[in-house]
Design a protein around this motif. Structure first.
Motif, PDB file in Angstrom:
ATOM      1  N   ALA A  58       0.830  -1.208   0.000  1.00 17.97           N
ATOM      2  CA  ALA A  58       0.000   0.000   0.000  1.00 17.97           C
ATOM      3  C   ALA A  58       0.866   1.260   0.000  1.00 17.97           C
ATOM      4  N   LEU A  59       1.927   1.280   0.780  1.00 13.92           N
ATOM      5  CA  LEU A  59       2.803   2.455   0.821  1.00 13.92           C
ATOM      6  C   LEU A  59       3.536   2.641  -0.505  1.00 13.92           C
ATOM      7  N   ARG A  60       3.995   1.537  -1.099  1.00 13.55           N
ATOM      8  CA  ARG A  60       4.692   1.635  -2.379  1.00 13.55           C
ATOM      9  C   ARG A  60       3.762   2.216  -3.431  1.00 13.55           C
ATOM     10  N   GLU A  61       2.522   1.770  -3.459  1.00  8.39           N
ATOM     11  CA  GLU A  61       1.566   2.283  -4.435  1.00  8.39           C
ATOM     12  C   GLU A  61       1.252   3.744  -4.166  1.00  8.39           C
ATOM     13  N   LEU A  62       1.158   4.115  -2.901  1.00  5.59           N
ATOM     14  CA  LEU A  62       0.857   5.496  -2.541  1.00  5.59           C
ATOM     15  C   LEU A  62       1.957   6.441  -3.003  1.00  5.59           C
ATOM     16  N   PHE A  63       3.217   6.055  -2.795  1.00  8.83           N
ATOM     17  CA  PHE A  63       4.332   6.944  -3.109  1.00  8.83           C
ATOM     18  C   PHE A  63       4.749   6.885  -4.572  1.00  8.83           C
ATOM     19  N   THR A  64       4.412   5.834  -5.290  1.00  5.61           N
ATOM     20  CA  THR A  64       4.804   5.744  -6.692  1.00  5.61           C
ATOM     21  C   THR A  64       3.642   6.016  -7.631  1.00  5.61           C
ATOM     22  N   HIS A  65       2.480   6.348  -7.114  1.00  5.90           N
ATOM     23  CA  HIS A  65       1.301   6.600  -7.951  1.00  5.90           C
ATOM     24  C   HIS A  65       1.562   7.798  -8.860  1.00  5.90           C
ATOM     25  N   GLY A  66       1.479   7.568 -10.156  1.00  6.90           N
ATOM     26  CA  GLY A  66       1.660   8.664 -11.102  1.00  6.90           C
ATOM     27  C   GLY A  66       3.108   8.990 -11.409  1.00  6.90           C
TER      28      GLY A  66
END
Length: 80
Positions: A58-66
């Motif tokens: 979840a954190l990886r997706e949050l920080f790498t989104h876009g």
């Protein structure tokens, strides 16, 4: 008495009774943590709630989104 001393006593008793010695302290700790996580996910699904993902994912997706890397330039030109 700490865990190692208790393990030594339990191993001695198992040897006296001809049984297998107990596992080393801490050997199955991560398996227990995974089992607890899986049980929570199962309970959430059974209650009609969404199952949660792992924190790291979840954190990886949050920080790498876009922030996707640009595709390489395949035009055949050299970068000189």
């Amino acid at each position: 008495m700490d865990a190692i001393q208790q393990h030594m006593i339990d191993s001695y008793r198992a040897a006296q009774h001809g049984e297998l010695p107990p596992p080393l302290p801490g050997r199955h700790d991560w398996a227990v943590v995974r089992d607890v996580r899986d049980r929570r996910r199962f309970d959430a699904v059974m209650a009609g709630l969404p199952a949660r993902r792992r924190w790291r994912t979840a954190l990886r997706e949050l920080f790498t989104h876009g922030r996707h890397a640009t595709p390489p330039d395949n035009s055949g030109r050299s970068g000189a």
